[in-house]
Design an enzyme around this catalytic site. Structure first.
Site, PDB file in Angstrom:
ATOM      1  N   TYR A 175      20.256  50.105 -19.147  1.00 52.77           N
ATOM      2  CA  TYR A 175      20.865  48.807 -18.823  1.00 52.77           C
ATOM      3  C   TYR A 175      22.391  48.874 -18.899  1.00 52.77           C
ATOM      4  O   TYR A 175      23.081  48.118 -18.245  1.00 52.77           O
ATOM      5  CB  TYR A 175      20.380  47.737 -19.795  1.00 52.77           C
ATOM      6  CG  TYR A 175      19.133  47.003 -19.361  1.00 52.77           C
ATOM      7  CD1 TYR A 175      17.967  47.696 -19.093  1.00 52.77           C
ATOM      8  CD2 TYR A 175      19.131  45.623 -19.226  1.00 52.77           C
ATOM      9  CE1 TYR A 175      16.821  47.034 -18.714  1.00 52.77           C
ATOM     10  CE2 TYR A 175      17.990  44.947 -18.843  1.00 52.77           C
ATOM     11  CZ  TYR A 175      16.831  45.650 -18.590  1.00 52.77           C
ATOM     12  OH  TYR A 175      15.707  44.983 -18.210  1.00 52.77           O
ATOM     13  N   LYS A 229       9.511  58.402 -23.027  1.00 53.56           N
ATOM     14  CA  LYS A 229       9.012  59.399 -22.071  1.00 53.56           C
ATOM     15  C   LYS A 229       9.618  60.737 -22.460  1.00 53.56           C
ATOM     16  O   LYS A 229      10.447  61.298 -21.747  1.00 53.56           O
ATOM     17  CB  LYS A 229       9.385  58.992 -20.637  1.00 53.56           C
ATOM     18  CG  LYS A 229       8.511  57.903 -20.060  1.00 53.56           C
ATOM     19  CD  LYS A 229       7.103  58.377 -19.690  1.00 53.56           C
ATOM     20  CE  LYS A 229       7.101  59.221 -18.425  1.00 53.56           C
ATOM     21  NZ  LYS A 229       5.726  59.732 -18.132  1.00 53.56           N
ATOM     22  N   ASP A 231       4.085  55.284 -20.381  1.00 56.58           N
ATOM     23  CA  ASP A 231       3.087  54.979 -19.339  1.00 56.58           C
ATOM     24  C   ASP A 231       1.696  54.846 -19.958  1.00 56.58           C
ATOM     25  O   ASP A 231       0.917  53.959 -19.601  1.00 56.58           O
ATOM     26  CB  ASP A 231       3.110  56.026 -18.212  1.00 56.58           C
ATOM     27  CG  ASP A 231       3.003  57.459 -18.718  1.00 56.58           C
ATOM     28  OD1 ASP A 231       3.165  57.701 -19.931  1.00 56.58           O
ATOM     29  OD2 ASP A 231       2.753  58.358 -17.881  1.00 56.58           O
ATOM     30  N   ASP A 259      11.383  45.953 -21.751  1.00 57.59           N
ATOM     31  CA  ASP A 259      11.388  44.871 -20.768  1.00 57.59           C
ATOM     32  C   ASP A 259      10.036  44.806 -20.066  1.00 57.59           C
ATOM     33  O   ASP A 259       9.408  43.748 -19.954  1.00 57.59           O
ATOM     34  CB  ASP A 259      12.514  45.128 -19.756  1.00 57.59           C
ATOM     35  CG  ASP A 259      12.593  44.043 -18.699  1.00 57.59           C
ATOM     36  OD1 ASP A 259      12.468  42.859 -19.061  1.00 57.59           O
ATOM     37  OD2 ASP A 259      12.770  44.381 -17.516  1.00 57.59           O
ATOM     38  N   ASP A 303       6.610  42.073 -20.722  1.00 57.61           N
ATOM     39  CA  ASP A 303       6.031  41.219 -19.669  1.00 57.61           C
ATOM     40  C   ASP A 303       4.531  41.465 -19.571  1.00 57.61           C
ATOM     41  O   ASP A 303       3.730  40.545 -19.422  1.00 57.61           O
ATOM     42  CB  ASP A 303       6.663  41.526 -18.294  1.00 57.61           C
ATOM     43  CG  ASP A 303       7.773  40.550 -17.939  1.00 57.61           C
ATOM     44  OD1 ASP A 303       8.477  40.102 -18.865  1.00 57.61           O
ATOM     45  OD2 ASP A 303       7.949  40.235 -16.741  1.00 57.61           O
TER      46      ASP A 303
HETATM   47  C1  IPM Z   1      14.219  39.800 -20.036  1.00 60.65           C
HETATM   48  C2  IPM Z   1      14.705  39.601 -18.628  1.00 60.65           C
HETATM   49  C3  IPM Z   1      16.123  40.152 -18.497  1.00 60.65           C
HETATM   50  C4  IPM Z   1      16.077  41.641 -18.749  1.00 60.65           C
HETATM   51  C5  IPM Z   1      16.826  39.844 -17.166  1.00 60.65           C
HETATM   52  C6  IPM Z   1      16.824  38.374 -16.839  1.00 60.65           C
HETATM   53  C7  IPM Z   1      18.215  40.386 -17.120  1.00 60.65           C
HETATM   54  O1  IPM Z   1      13.826  40.196 -17.742  1.00 60.65           O
HETATM   55  O2  IPM Z   1      14.878  39.289 -20.954  1.00 60.65           O
HETATM   56  O3  IPM Z   1      13.189  40.419 -20.222  1.00 60.65           O
HETATM   57  O4  IPM Z   1      15.835  42.436 -17.833  1.00 60.65           O
HETATM   58  O5  IPM Z   1      16.293  42.020 -19.884  1.00 60.65           O
HETATM   59 MG    MG Z   2      12.053  40.971 -18.638  1.00 56.59          MG
END
Ligand code: IPM
Ligand code: MG
Length: 392
Positions: free
Chosen positions: A169, A220, A253, A277, A281
């Site tokens: 990042y 990884k 993975d 990240d 999700d």
């Molecule tokens: C998160 C989001 C952010 C990230 C974005 C909005 C920049 O997806 O907080 O998970 O990638 O970290």
């Molecule tokens: Mg995210």
């Protein structure tokens, strides 16, 4: 703002902006909460958090000082930048930042430095919020909301600890540049240092000790040197200081696959910025909806015991449902519960807020994202009101 001289080598913000002020530092103001609703559904969900904070102020005589500012696309529209210096400094002096979400298609084609997401990344990086805690808990009332079988998810309680200020990042060099043959090259760099790895691993081990005492470290290491270093440093720290905690290493993975196959094998997962990240999700869907997951981004405590922190739902700005009053405010409200717990030292208040959320779910109230047969569909603000009436 209240400012004071400080030792520049200590744990302070190191942005060019701060440096240009001549080694000054903004002192954290106790109990100051900065609301940054942002874009899309951000303002709708943060409005519910504001109601809850006001309830605590009125009914529990807590003296939270609330301020609210623009950040993200809405800030760009008004000021031509995703975060102004003024807002950045307010963030520096706040004990708690409650962020909604940033971004949306309106701002997709902006030059990179002006994109709404840059505001969020700047706050994370400059405030040194290196540890991102993302709990994924499957509430028993919502077992059916998950796309996975009930027996796979019921009772699930995982904590993902995502490194938040390093890795790909933020690594340099980065950018898009033309190359000889008329093509272009996109460049990002993935780096980690020993201390970046060990400070976040330490948070994961400490959390595990208060939970089921198990840490899974994901990288990884089979293809990336930075991944190999990650694994070695976590292992070394474990041997030196955390032998009592059960540690395993897993390729990222494989972790993605195991999260769907048998998520209850995990207690605390610690991983880098990008994998964290993605895996968080994925983990959110085990709980039924992205609309349920809170997060805390924590910095280190300085010598005065002050800690900067930002709390936000892990969902994004969801432009497709923005303005309709149907967004789920629970992730943001639970993020405030995390703020009560981790920043404000108000465990009891955090408990009652979390219980109020449970009670409302027990009553069958559901926003659209978690709606199922026989339940009562409710709007964003009605969900906030119902949680307040349970607090009452
Ligand atoms: C998160 C989001 C952010 C990230 C974005 C909005 C920049 O997806 O907080 O998970 O990638 O970290
Ligand atoms: Mg995210």
């Amino acid at each position: 703002y209240e400012i004071r001289n400080c030792d520049w080598s200590s744990d302070v913000c190191s942005s060019d902006l701060t440096k240009s002020l001549g080694y000054l530092m903004i002192k954290v103001k106790k109990r100051k909460i900065l609301l940054l609703p942002g874009d899309g559904i951000g303002p709708e969900v943060i409005a519910e958090v504001k109601k809850i904070i006001n309830w605590f102020n009125d009914k529990k005589s807590l003296d939270f000082e609330i301020d609210q500012e623009l950040v993200g696309g809405c800030s760009y529209d008004k000021h031509g930048t995703p975060i102004t210096d003024e807002v950045f400094y307010k963030a520096l002096e706040s004990e708690v930042i409650m962020l909604g979400a940033v971004g949306g298609p309106t701002w997709d084609n902006l030059e990179f430095s002006k994109k709404p997401e840059r505001a969020l990344l700047k706050l994370r990086k400059e405030l040194k919020l290196f540890a991102n805690l993302r709990p994924a808990i499957c509430f028993k009332q919502l077992v059916d909301a998950s796309t996975l079988k009930p027996e796979i998810v019921s009772g699930l309680d995982i904590m993902i600890v995502r490194e938040l200020t390093g890795g790909i990042y933020f690594g340099e060099p980065r950018g898009i540049k033309p190359i000889e043959n008329g093509e272009r090259k996109g460049i990002n760099t993935h780096t980690y240092t020993t201390s970046e790895i060990t400070r976040v691993a330490r948070i994961a081990f400490d959390l595990a000790r208060k939970r089921s005492n198990k840490v899974t470290s994901c990288e990884k290491s089979n293809v990336m040197e930075a991944g190999q270093l990650w694994k070695e440093e976590v292992q070394e720290l474990h041997e030196k200081e955390y032998k009592d905690v059960e540690l395993s290493h897993m390729l990222a993975d494989n972790c993605a696959m195991q999260l769907l196959r048998n998520p209850k094998q995990f207690d605390v997962i610690v991983t880098d910025n990008l994998f964290g990240d993605m895996l968080s999700d994925q983990a959110s869907m085990l709980t039924g909806s992205l609309g349920l997951l809170p997060s805390a981004s924590l910095g280190a405590k300085n010598k005065d015991g002050e800690m900067r922190a930002m709390y936000e739902p892990i969902h994004g700005s969801a432009p497709d449902i923005a303005g309709k009053g149907i967004a789920n405010p629970i992730a943001s409200i639970l993020s405030f519960a995390m703020a009560l717990r981790y920043s404000l030292d108000l465990d009891k208040e955090a408990d009652i807020l979390e219980k109020a959320v449970q009670d409302v779910l027990n009553d069958g109230l559901r926003t659209k994202d978690i709606m199922s047969e026989g339940m009562k569909e409710t709007s964003t603000s009605a969900m906030g009101d119902a949680i307040i009436s349970k607090l009452q």
